[in-house]
Design an enzyme around this catalytic site. Structure first.
Site, PDB file in Angstrom:
ATOM      1  N   SER A 190      32.091  43.494  42.353  1.00 30.91           N
ATOM      2  CA  SER A 190      30.687  43.858  42.134  1.00 30.91           C
ATOM      3  C   SER A 190      30.384  44.211  40.688  1.00 30.91           C
ATOM      4  O   SER A 190      29.225  44.344  40.303  1.00 30.91           O
ATOM      5  CB  SER A 190      30.324  45.052  43.008  1.00 30.91           C
ATOM      6  N   GLY A 191      31.431  44.394  39.883  1.00 31.77           N
ATOM      7  CA  GLY A 191      31.238  44.899  38.529  1.00 31.77           C
ATOM      8  C   GLY A 191      31.275  46.413  38.463  1.00 31.77           C
ATOM      9  O   GLY A 191      31.254  47.001  37.380  1.00 31.77           O
ATOM     10  N   GLY A 192      31.336  47.058  39.615  1.00 34.43           N
ATOM     11  CA  GLY A 192      31.270  48.513  39.675  1.00 34.43           C
ATOM     12  C   GLY A 192      32.359  49.219  38.898  1.00 34.43           C
ATOM     13  O   GLY A 192      32.093  50.182  38.176  1.00 34.43           O
ATOM     14  N   ASP A 250      29.399  49.569  44.583  1.00 32.05           N
ATOM     15  CA  ASP A 250      29.727  50.927  45.018  1.00 32.05           C
ATOM     16  C   ASP A 250      29.976  51.806  43.802  1.00 32.05           C
ATOM     17  O   ASP A 250      30.262  51.314  42.716  1.00 32.05           O
ATOM     18  CB  ASP A 250      30.982  50.928  45.910  1.00 32.05           C
ATOM     19  N   GLN A 309      35.035  54.251  50.533  1.00 33.02           N
ATOM     20  CA  GLN A 309      35.467  55.184  49.496  1.00 33.02           C
ATOM     21  C   GLN A 309      35.824  56.530  50.146  1.00 33.02           C
ATOM     22  O   GLN A 309      35.859  56.636  51.360  1.00 33.02           O
ATOM     23  CB  GLN A 309      34.360  55.363  48.451  1.00 33.02           C
ATOM     24  N   GLY A 332      38.707  52.628  45.381  1.00 27.80           N
ATOM     25  CA  GLY A 332      39.074  53.914  44.803  1.00 27.80           C
ATOM     26  C   GLY A 332      40.536  54.262  44.955  1.00 27.80           C
ATOM     27  O   GLY A 332      40.907  55.435  44.933  1.00 27.80           O
ATOM     28  N   ASP A 347      44.693  42.311  45.274  1.00 24.88           N
ATOM     29  CA  ASP A 347      44.502  41.682  43.968  1.00 24.88           C
ATOM     30  C   ASP A 347      44.921  42.655  42.879  1.00 24.88           C
ATOM     31  O   ASP A 347      44.920  43.870  43.092  1.00 24.88           O
ATOM     32  CB  ASP A 347      43.034  41.302  43.746  1.00 24.88           C
ATOM     33  N   CYS A 399      64.500  31.397  42.179  1.00 18.06           N
ATOM     34  CA  CYS A 399      63.040  31.389  42.110  1.00 18.06           C
ATOM     35  C   CYS A 399      62.573  29.948  41.910  1.00 18.06           C
ATOM     36  O   CYS A 399      63.141  29.205  41.109  1.00 18.06           O
ATOM     37  CB  CYS A 399      62.544  32.259  40.959  1.00 18.06           C
ATOM     38  N   HIS A 402      55.619  33.035  36.393  1.00 20.04           N
ATOM     39  CA  HIS A 402      56.681  33.641  37.209  1.00 20.04           C
ATOM     40  C   HIS A 402      56.160  34.852  37.980  1.00 20.04           C
ATOM     41  O   HIS A 402      56.427  34.989  39.189  1.00 20.04           O
ATOM     42  CB  HIS A 402      57.868  34.057  36.343  1.00 20.04           C
TER      43      HIS A 402
END
Length: 370
Positions: free
Chosen positions: A93-95, A146, A188, A215, A266, A304, A335
Site C-alpha cells: 500500500s505504500g504505508g 494501514d 495490526q 507490523g 516477502d 544447490c 543464489h
C-alpha cells in the site's frame, strides 16, 4: 479467470499446503515472494527469476507513484507488462514507506502528510488514493492502506491506530474498482493479544480476498513478539483465504511462520545482503568477502541448483564483490532468492509427507550449527 483463487490442499498440524490459481498458472504455497520495489528485483532479469522458480513478485506503491507514476504503468498495460514479468504480482500500500517518512503529527483521520524522499516536496496519501494507485498499477493483489506503528508504540496508541486502520480499510475497499485484482486486509496490534484478536476479527468482517499480518518486521521488535503477533492473529483468519506475513524473509522466521499457519512471505533481505557480500547456506549465512574464500574453488553451496552455484566458485564471486563488480551482486542475489524459494519447496514437500516438524527441527539445527 480473473482474480487469483486460493485452495487449501492439506494441513500438517497448523502448517498449510495450498494452491494459488492465477491466469499465469497454478502456484503452491507456502511461497516466498521476491521484492521488486521499483518494478524490478534488484540486478535480476525476469528470466533469472523464472529460473529461480519465482511465483509472485512484489512492487512498491509509494515508489511507483512517485516514479514513473501510476498512469504511465497503466498505459503500459499494468505492472506485469511494464516490467515484462509473466507471473502474478502484488503491490503493497505504500504505508510502510510513508510512515517511515512522516511525523506522528502528520497522521490524521483523512490520511498522511509527508515529504518525498526524492526532492522533499509535500505529499498526501489517503486510503482511497493508495487503492486507486494500485488499481492503476494493475497488480494481481493490492493491499489496504494501514497505519504501521513502531514496535515501541504504547498500548493506547496501538489501540487507536487499529481503529483508524479499520476505518481506512473500509474506505479503501469502497473505492476498489479493479475487478481483476484481489484486495487484502491487514491485521495490526503489535505484541498485544487482545488487540491482535480484535483487529483480526474486525478486519475479517470486512470480507477481503486475503489477509496479512502487519507490523511484524518493524525496527526494535523482538523475534518473540513477532511470533506472538502471528499466534494471536492466525486463529481468527479464515482457512479458505491466503495468509500473508509481511516483510519477513529470514529462513528460521519463514519456518516459524509456516508452523503457525502462514502461506506467503516477502522480504528485501536476499538481495540486500547479497549487495554486502552475504549468502544464505544451510549451515547459516556466510560473508563471501572473508579471506578464507580467496582460494575456495567450490560453489556457495554444494548441491544447490541455482545458476551461481552451478557455474561459479566462492573464489570468483569473492573477487567480483571485492572489486565492486555488479555481476557478483547478481550471482549472490540469484543464489539467495533461489535459497529461500527452495526452502519453501522443501517445506511444501515436508507438509505433503506429514513431517514438517521434523524438517523444521533438522533445518534449524544445521542452520545454527548446533
Amino acid at each position: 479467470m480473473t482474480k487469483i483463487k486460493y485452495k487449501l490442499i492439506k494441513e500438517d498440524n497448523k502448517a498449510r499446503l495450498g494452491q494459488i490459481e492465477t491466469k499465469y498458472g497454478t502456484y503452491e504455497t507456502p511461497m516466498f515472494m521476491a521484492v521488486g520495489t521499483r518494478a524490478t528485483v534488484k540486478t535480476l532479469s525476469p528470466e533469472e527469476l523464472y529460473n529461480c522458480n519465482c511465483g509472485i513478485i512484489l512492487a512498491n506503491t509509494y515508489h511507483l507513484w512517485l516514479r514513473p507514476g501510476e498512469d504511465i504503468v497503466k498505459k503500459a498495460g499494468g505492472i506485469g507488462k511494464f516490467m515484462n514479468y509473466k507471473g502474478p504480482t502484488l503491490t503493497d500500500s505504500g504505508g510502510y514507506q510513508v510512515f517511515s517518512l512522516a511525523n506522528p503529527k502528520d497522521i490524521t483521520e483523512e490520511g498522511v502528510k509527508f515529504k518525498s524522499h526524492i526532492d522533499g516536496s509535500n505529499l498526501f496519501l489517503t486510503p482511497e488514493k493508495s487503492v486507486e494507485i494500485q488499481n492503476k498499477l494493475g497488480s494481481d493483489i493490492a493491499m489496504s492502506f494501514d497505519e504501521c506503528p513502531p514496535a515501541s508504540a504504547s498500548y493506547e496508541y496501538m489501540k487507536n491506530s487499529i481503529e483508524r486502520t479499520l476505518r481506512w480499510a473500509k474506505r479503501g475497499k469502497k473505492v476498489h474498482s479493479n475487478k481483476d485484482q484481489c484486495l487484502f486486509g491487514i491485521v495490526q496490534g503489535g505484541p498485544h493479544e487482545d488487540l491482535r484478536k480484535y483487529s483480526a476479527i474486525e478486519t475479517v468482517k470486512l470480507d477481503f480476498d486475503g489477509y496479512s499480518i502487519g507490523g511484524v518486521a518493524n525496527d526494535g521488535e523482538s523475534k518473540e513478539d513477532m511470533y506472538k503477533a502471528i499466534d494471536y492473529s492466525v486463529p481468527y483468519l479464515p482457512k479458505d483465504k491466503l495468509r500473508y506475513l509481511m516483510g519477513v524473509g529470514e529462513p528460521i522466521d519463514i519456518l516459524e511462520g509456516v508452523e503457525r499457519g502462514i502461506d506467503i512471505f516477502d522480504c528485501v533481505l536476499p538481495t540486500r545482503i547479497a549487495r554486502h557480500g552475504n549468502a544464505f547456506t544451510k549451515s547459516g549465512k556466510i560473508n563471501i568477502k572473508n579471506a578464507k574464500y580467496k582460494e575456495d574453488f567450490t560453489p556457495i553451496e554444494k548441491n544447490c541448483d541455482c545458476y551461481a552455484c552451478q557455474n561459479f566458485t566462492k573464489s570468483y564471486i569473492r573477487h567480483l564483490i571485492n572489486v565492486n563488480e555488479t555481476f557478483g551482486q547478481r550471482l549472490l542475489s540469484i543464489h539467495n532468492i533461489r535459497f529461500l524459494i527452495k526452502l519453501t519447496e522443501e517445506i511444501r514437500e515436508s507438509i505433503k509427507n506429514n513431517n514438517f516438524d521434523k524438517y523444521k527441527k533438522e533445518f534449524i539445527e544445521k542452520y545454527q550449527n548446533k
